[in-house]
Write a protein that holds these residues in place. Structure first.
Motif, PDB file in Angstrom:
ATOM      1  N   GLN A  55      -8.523 -52.985  16.878  1.00 44.52           N
ATOM      2  CA  GLN A  55      -7.317 -52.776  16.085  1.00 44.52           C
ATOM      3  C   GLN A  55      -7.566 -53.082  14.611  1.00 44.52           C
ATOM      4  N   TYR A  56      -8.259 -54.174  14.342  1.00 42.21           N
ATOM      5  CA  TYR A  56      -8.451 -54.602  12.960  1.00 42.21           C
ATOM      6  C   TYR A  56      -9.822 -54.250  12.386  1.00 42.21           C
ATOM      7  N   PHE A  88      -8.553 -58.176  25.968  1.00 41.35           N
ATOM      8  CA  PHE A  88      -7.615 -58.352  24.864  1.00 41.35           C
ATOM      9  C   PHE A  88      -8.370 -58.520  23.549  1.00 41.35           C
ATOM     10  N   ASN A  89      -9.422 -59.351  23.562  1.00 44.54           N
ATOM     11  CA  ASN A  89     -10.188 -59.608  22.342  1.00 44.54           C
ATOM     12  C   ASN A  89     -10.866 -58.337  21.824  1.00 44.54           C
ATOM     13  N   SER A 125      -0.184 -58.945  25.728  1.00 40.78           N
ATOM     14  CA  SER A 125      -0.611 -57.556  25.548  1.00 40.78           C
ATOM     15  C   SER A 125       0.535 -56.688  25.059  1.00 40.78           C
ATOM     16  N   ALA A 148       1.020 -57.411  21.450  1.00 42.57           N
ATOM     17  CA  ALA A 148      -0.075 -56.785  20.690  1.00 42.57           C
ATOM     18  C   ALA A 148       0.123 -55.275  20.592  1.00 42.57           C
ATOM     19  N   TYR A 176      -5.800 -53.277  25.419  1.00 41.70           N
ATOM     20  CA  TYR A 176      -4.598 -54.084  25.638  1.00 41.70           C
ATOM     21  C   TYR A 176      -3.951 -53.718  26.974  1.00 41.70           C
ATOM     22  N   PHE A 217      -8.249 -56.339  20.122  1.00 41.31           N
ATOM     23  CA  PHE A 217      -7.957 -56.924  18.809  1.00 41.31           C
ATOM     24  C   PHE A 217      -9.022 -56.537  17.796  1.00 41.31           C
ATOM     25  N   GLY A 254      -7.902 -65.174  14.821  1.00 34.59           N
ATOM     26  CA  GLY A 254      -7.427 -63.897  14.330  1.00 34.59           C
ATOM     27  C   GLY A 254      -8.385 -63.249  13.359  1.00 34.59           C
ATOM     28  N   ALA A 289      -8.089 -49.720  21.016  1.00 33.99           N
ATOM     29  CA  ALA A 289      -7.355 -50.986  21.026  1.00 33.99           C
ATOM     30  C   ALA A 289      -6.229 -50.921  22.056  1.00 33.99           C
ATOM     31  N   LEU A 348       0.522 -53.173  17.282  1.00 34.22           N
ATOM     32  CA  LEU A 348      -0.360 -52.022  17.065  1.00 34.22           C
ATOM     33  C   LEU A 348       0.439 -50.812  16.583  1.00 34.22           C
TER      34      LEU A 348
END
Length: 181
Positions: A101-102, A94-95, A131, A134, A117, A98, A57, A113, A138
């Motif tokens: 997103q962050y 997906f990664n 997903s 996530a 997803y 992520f 994470g 993001a 989100l």
């Protein structure tokens, strides 16, 4: 060949010594150069986790500040993109979502993001439940960051949005667990 480089790299990633991870990266880069499709995802993972101190994470409370860690995250994003586009890897998609997103190694971008997803869910049915969770996280992240909500959520108040997110999360988890029976 390529499989031997993959296997050797996988064994070396189990070690915690910095030489082993750099040797694993070298072997996987060779495998990727020889069009070994799994190497791109492995490379992204090794680079990401060595840059974030092996924390799943990533660094939520503190961002990597060394130039080496930042370089590794940018390179991880490159290999994840390769795995997503060339190999059609839902995990890589997906990664990337992520990371967007962050804002870990990539520019923080909720729209990208969400797109990644969605692509992960559409690419592989096994990525659907993670997903969806996530995507719900989100939406909460958007609320917390004060970003304008998507138009379809603007019609309802924030308490209803939170109730929707909680209910949806429970529903997705239940659906996933029901499918595992």
């Amino acid at each position: 060949g390529e499989r031997a480089m993959d296997n050797s790299a996988a064994v070396q990633t189990l070690e915690l010594h910095p030489f082993c991870s750099s040797r694993a990266i070298d072997l996987l880069q060779q495998a990727a150069d020889q069009d070994d499709h799994s190497a791109n995802l492995y490379l992204g993972d090794i680079l990401y986790y060595t840059a974030t101190g092996g924390v799943i994470g990533g660094p939520f409370n503190s961002r990597p500040e060394t130039s080496d860690a930042i370089d590794r995250l940018e390179l991880a994003a490159y290999y994840y993109r390769q795995a997503a586009t060339v190999d059609r890897s839902a995990q890589a998609m997906f990664n990337i979502g992520f990371m967007h997103q962050y804002g870990i190694g990539l520019r923080k971008d909720f729209h990208l993001a969400e797109r990644y997803y969605d692509m992960a869910a559409a690419t592989n049915s096994n990525a659907f439940a993670p997903s969806q969770v996530a995507l719900m996280a989100l939406q909460v992240h958007r609320i917390v960051d004060g970003e304008a909500l998507p138009e379809y959520l603007m019609l309802i108040d924030s308490e209803s949005v939170m109730a929707y997110v909680v209910f949806s999360t429970i529903f997705v988890i239940f659906t996933f667990l029901w499918g595992q029976r």
